[in-house]
Motif scaffolding. Sequence first.
Motif, mmCIF file in Angstrom:
data_model
loop_
_atom_site.group_PDB
_atom_site.id
_atom_site.type_symbol
_atom_site.label_atom_id
_atom_site.label_comp_id
_atom_site.label_asym_id
_atom_site.label_seq_id
_atom_site.Cartn_x
_atom_site.Cartn_y
_atom_site.Cartn_z
ATOM 1 N N MET A 41 5.214 -4.225 19.700
ATOM 2 C CA MET A 41 4.429 -3.540 18.688
ATOM 3 C C MET A 41 3.861 -2.218 19.202
ATOM 4 S SD MET A 41 1.141 -4.745 16.424
ATOM 5 C CE MET A 41 1.925 -6.187 15.746
ATOM 6 N N GLU A 42 3.426 -2.210 20.449
ATOM 7 C CA GLU A 42 2.903 -0.960 21.014
ATOM 8 C C GLU A 42 3.970 0.131 20.984
ATOM 9 O OE1 GLU A 42 0.360 -1.465 24.726
ATOM 10 O OE2 GLU A 42 1.561 -3.290 24.623
ATOM 11 N N GLN A 43 5.194 -0.236 21.426
ATOM 12 C CA GLN A 43 6.280 0.745 21.441
ATOM 13 C C GLN A 43 6.607 1.203 20.016
ATOM 14 O OE1 GLN A 43 7.836 2.190 24.065
ATOM 15 N NE2 GLN A 43 8.773 3.473 22.490
ATOM 16 N N GLN A 44 6.625 0.257 19.077
ATOM 17 C CA GLN A 44 6.915 0.597 17.685
ATOM 18 C C GLN A 44 5.851 1.537 17.120
ATOM 19 O OE1 GLN A 44 6.999 -3.467 16.472
ATOM 20 N NE2 GLN A 44 9.232 -3.650 16.609
ATOM 21 N N PHE A 45 4.596 1.279 17.469
ATOM 22 C CA PHE A 45 3.523 2.155 16.994
ATOM 23 C C PHE A 45 3.623 3.537 17.630
ATOM 24 C CE2 PHE A 45 -0.934 3.705 17.326
ATOM 25 C CZ PHE A 45 -1.179 3.857 15.968
ATOM 26 N N GLN A 46 3.961 3.578 18.916
ATOM 27 C CA GLN A 46 4.101 4.864 19.591
ATOM 28 C C GLN A 46 5.263 5.665 19.015
ATOM 29 O OE1 GLN A 46 4.396 3.559 23.626
ATOM 30 N NE2 GLN A 46 2.189 3.415 23.924
ATOM 31 N N ASP A 47 6.390 5.003 18.747
ATOM 32 C CA ASP A 47 7.532 5.698 18.146
ATOM 33 C C ASP A 47 7.173 6.231 16.768
ATOM 34 O OD1 ASP A 47 8.975 5.064 20.393
ATOM 35 O OD2 ASP A 47 10.062 3.390 19.472
ATOM 36 N N TRP A 48 6.517 5.390 15.980
ATOM 37 C CA TRP A 48 6.104 5.816 14.634
ATOM 38 C C TRP A 48 5.109 6.973 14.721
ATOM 39 C CZ3 TRP A 48 1.326 5.666 12.085
ATOM 40 C CH2 TRP A 48 1.348 5.804 10.703
ATOM 41 N N SER A 49 4.175 6.894 15.650
ATOM 42 C CA SER A 49 3.197 7.966 15.832
ATOM 43 C C SER A 49 3.871 9.275 16.215
ATOM 44 C CB SER A 49 2.175 7.580 16.916
ATOM 45 O OG SER A 49 1.501 6.402 16.577
ATOM 46 N N VAL A 93 0.830 -1.201 0.000
ATOM 47 C CA VAL A 93 0.000 0.000 0.000
ATOM 48 C C VAL A 93 0.870 1.258 0.000
ATOM 49 C CG1 VAL A 93 -1.605 1.360 1.401
ATOM 50 C CG2 VAL A 93 -2.003 -1.087 1.055
ATOM 51 N N ASP A 94 1.937 1.238 0.781
ATOM 52 C CA ASP A 94 2.848 2.380 0.834
ATOM 53 C C ASP A 94 3.438 2.671 -0.551
ATOM 54 O OD1 ASP A 94 4.676 4.163 2.736
ATOM 55 O OD2 ASP A 94 6.007 3.171 1.306
ATOM 56 N N GLY A 95 3.872 1.609 -1.234
ATOM 57 C CA GLY A 95 4.444 1.796 -2.563
ATOM 58 C C GLY A 95 3.431 2.279 -3.578
ATOM 59 N N GLN A 96 2.206 1.767 -3.489
ATOM 60 C CA GLN A 96 1.182 2.155 -4.463
ATOM 61 C C GLN A 96 0.719 3.598 -4.267
ATOM 62 O OE1 GLN A 96 -1.519 -1.050 -3.641
ATOM 63 N NE2 GLN A 96 -0.655 -2.381 -5.231
ATOM 64 N N LEU A 97 0.612 4.031 -3.019
ATOM 65 C CA LEU A 97 0.261 5.431 -2.762
ATOM 66 C C LEU A 97 1.348 6.353 -3.300
ATOM 67 C CD1 LEU A 97 -1.160 5.170 0.876
ATOM 68 C CD2 LEU A 97 -2.463 5.651 -1.217
ATOM 69 N N GLY A 98 2.618 5.932 -3.154
ATOM 70 C CA GLY A 98 3.711 6.720 -3.709
ATOM 71 C C GLY A 98 3.680 6.727 -5.225
ATOM 72 N N ALA A 99 3.342 5.597 -5.841
ATOM 73 C CA ALA A 99 3.277 5.521 -7.307
ATOM 74 C C ALA A 99 2.189 6.415 -7.875
ATOM 75 C CB ALA A 99 3.048 4.072 -7.727
ATOM 76 N N LEU A 100 1.188 6.723 -7.079
ATOM 77 C CA LEU A 100 0.110 7.605 -7.521
ATOM 78 C C LEU A 100 0.410 9.072 -7.209
ATOM 79 C CD1 LEU A 100 -2.973 5.447 -6.482
ATOM 80 C CD2 LEU A 100 -2.342 6.108 -8.812
ATOM 81 N N GLY A 101 1.647 9.343 -6.789
ATOM 82 C CA GLY A 101 2.039 10.729 -6.564
ATOM 83 C C GLY A 101 1.848 11.224 -5.162
ATOM 84 N N GLY A 102 1.425 10.343 -4.226
ATOM 85 C CA GLY A 102 1.225 10.766 -2.850
ATOM 86 C C GLY A 102 2.523 11.187 -2.191
ATOM 87 N N GLN A 103 2.437 12.125 -1.250
ATOM 88 C CA GLN A 103 3.613 12.645 -0.562
ATOM 89 C C GLN A 103 3.832 11.846 0.729
ATOM 90 O OE1 GLN A 103 5.328 15.136 -2.241
ATOM 91 N NE2 GLN A 103 3.748 14.623 -3.762
ATOM 92 N N ARG A 104 4.883 11.034 0.751
ATOM 93 C CA ARG A 104 5.156 10.167 1.896
ATOM 94 C C ARG A 104 5.704 10.994 3.055
ATOM 95 N NH1 ARG A 104 7.802 7.035 -0.683
ATOM 96 N NH2 ARG A 104 6.367 5.285 -1.026
ATOM 97 N N LEU A 105 5.025 10.962 4.195
ATOM 98 C CA LEU A 105 5.451 11.727 5.362
ATOM 99 C C LEU A 105 6.652 11.106 6.059
ATOM 100 C CD1 LEU A 105 1.975 12.651 6.859
ATOM 101 C CD2 LEU A 105 3.652 14.246 5.942
ATOM 102 N N LEU A 106 6.704 9.771 6.086
ATOM 103 C CA LEU A 106 7.813 9.052 6.712
ATOM 104 C C LEU A 106 7.778 7.616 6.211
ATOM 105 C CD1 LEU A 106 6.980 8.329 10.483
ATOM 106 C CD2 LEU A 106 5.284 8.995 8.820
ATOM 107 N N PRO A 107 8.878 6.877 6.359
ATOM 108 C CA PRO A 107 8.910 5.498 5.854
ATOM 109 C C PRO A 107 7.813 4.636 6.481
ATOM 110 C CG PRO A 107 11.123 6.253 6.389
ATOM 111 C CD PRO A 107 10.181 7.301 6.911
ATOM 112 N N CYS A 108 7.453 3.598 5.759
ATOM 113 C CA CYS A 108 6.429 2.668 6.232
ATOM 114 C C CYS A 108 6.847 2.066 7.571
ATOM 115 C CB CYS A 108 6.231 1.558 5.197
ATOM 116 S SG CYS A 108 4.990 0.327 5.642
ATOM 117 N N GLY A 109 5.957 2.164 8.567
ATOM 118 C CA GLY A 109 6.249 1.616 9.883
ATOM 119 C C GLY A 109 6.021 0.116 9.921
ATOM 120 N N GLN A 110 6.833 -0.582 10.732
ATOM 121 C CA GLN A 110 6.718 -2.026 10.836
ATOM 122 C C GLN A 110 6.505 -2.436 12.282
ATOM 123 O OE1 GLN A 110 8.753 -4.654 7.858
ATOM 124 N NE2 GLN A 110 10.433 -3.271 8.294
ATOM 125 N N GLY A 111 5.300 -2.839 12.601
ATOM 126 C CA GLY A 111 5.010 -3.371 13.919
ATOM 127 C C GLY A 111 5.188 -4.875 13.916
#
Length: 572
Positions: free
Chosen positions: A103-111, A78-96
């Motif tokens: 996962m909670e900590q990873q989501f909080q850091d990404w948030s 999904v991250d790649g496809q949104l970029g292929a459609l010209g979307g402006q990526r705010l930050l790299p795709c997060g991985q929980g």
Amino acid sequence: MGAFEVEQLWKEPLVIIVTSTYEDGTPPQNARWFCQWLDESSTDFRVGAEALKSTSFAVFGCGNSLYEANFNKVAHTVDGQLGALGGQRLLPCGQGDEDNGKMEQQFQDWSSDLLQALRDGSSEGAPALTEVDNRSNGYCTTDSDDEAEQEGEVADLEDLAGPARRIASVDRAASTSGQAAARTGADDAAGPKEMLSPPLRAALGKQGYKLVGSHSGVKLCRWTKSMLRGRGGCYKHAFYGIESHRCMEATPSLACANKCVFCWRHHTNPVGREWRWKMDGPEEIVEGALSHHVRMINEFKGVPGVKPDRLAEGMQVRHCALSLVGEPIMYPEINRLIRLLHARRISSFLVTNAQFPDRIRQLQPVTQLYVSVDAATRDELKAIDRPLFKDFWQRFLDCLTTLRDKRQRTVYRLTLVKGWNMEVADDYARLVALGAPDFIEIKGVTYCGSSGASSLTMQNVPYHEDVCAFGQALCDACNGEYGLACEHAHSCCILLARKSRFLVDGRWQTWIDYNKFQELAAGALPFSSQDYMLPTPDWAVYGAPEAGFDPLETRLKKARNHPSRAESGGCT
């Protein structure tokens, strides 16, 4: 974002997507339409490479690295496809990663990073935080279409994002990341982590579990409650003579190596391929489970309809179903735990998901050993059980074959899911030949409500006559070695038994002499399943007018607010 408005995605200044990955790298059921649309649009020249040039986006994946090949595949796609459609990526795709328990900590850091990116305007054309906060839509797309969480509720980690929330809530979550990091560091320094994180404890607690120690649980079965009122017992009462009001349902391991589509806990439990958590002793587990169970029974004192004699008997547990959610055989001290149960003259009904053949070989005698046989072919088993092991099929076959060496009662448990695994009885018959179990339980799947963790609906639930027809077909496919022994229509469940062992002088002997079993288990001599069998009462035999309902109980029939199958043209 619903399917009806996805084509207006280009109008949204900010889109945040949190999604999980399901079997074979596919999106969750309620996100498939969106993912299909995005896939088609990203490769359609008519849409163009700048369709989302005014849209900023961020994607976070909720996955489990044990599924190596497809770890967070949907999120990355999904991250790649949104970029292929010209979307402006705010930050790299997060991985929980659910596997590492962070996962909670990873989501909080990404948030936190996301919030900072919005404040800084780090993406060209990114909307200001105040603009996002003032909008009522467009800021979040997730794989869940449930109603918004109420304050204090805890979501399944696979549905971590939950429903759409205001971006301000991300800010509140990020503010606690320091505390969470400190807890994580302390856990790492102290040795193996606990199996259950605080959110998992809260989620399981909401579902009625009483948690014991760091990895065990007990829950009051609805049939226990029913029999306390004299309204009938479960299918094990009809098939094997247990006293449902004296049965404790527990597990020493809430973790599992599968994520079955029909899991009745919607996967709020952790997964793993081996034991890697802090371990509680079997004495603590048995004492804690019994204590919780007796307290839950005691809470029924004075409840209308509860029989005083049944309540008194219920305080004295006589049976233990080691099932619930999770894989009890993963617990390293399972043999000691079973011996402790038997020392209290509590019978043991243990259910395993057929992924640990070595553990089955090492298992000491239990009253009855179940192996879940959820599908008859490799592809079906992969789709239904969604196993973590790459060699899951060979492990499955090895588990079945290992049953041949067990002298005590063995059972194949088949859960039928219409449209998934009940097409060809011959395939199941080949599996039956591997393990030659004493019994085969066949039960229709129980629909546990909608969930992002499962695509099942009521259309997948077979009727009792469907289960009976399948049972007869399996008996035929097994060349008559098994017969239709018992049924419990209320549970949409039937029992097939091996004729050579349990059909004596034309009468089924599927019930258990529990006192005799305890004597045999405490002795030093080997014994077999035929040494502790009892005759099956007439009311429990397949085809009896009672259909498995004990005539000493009082049947309570609820008013039906919908037409029966007979009324709608089918049979009952």
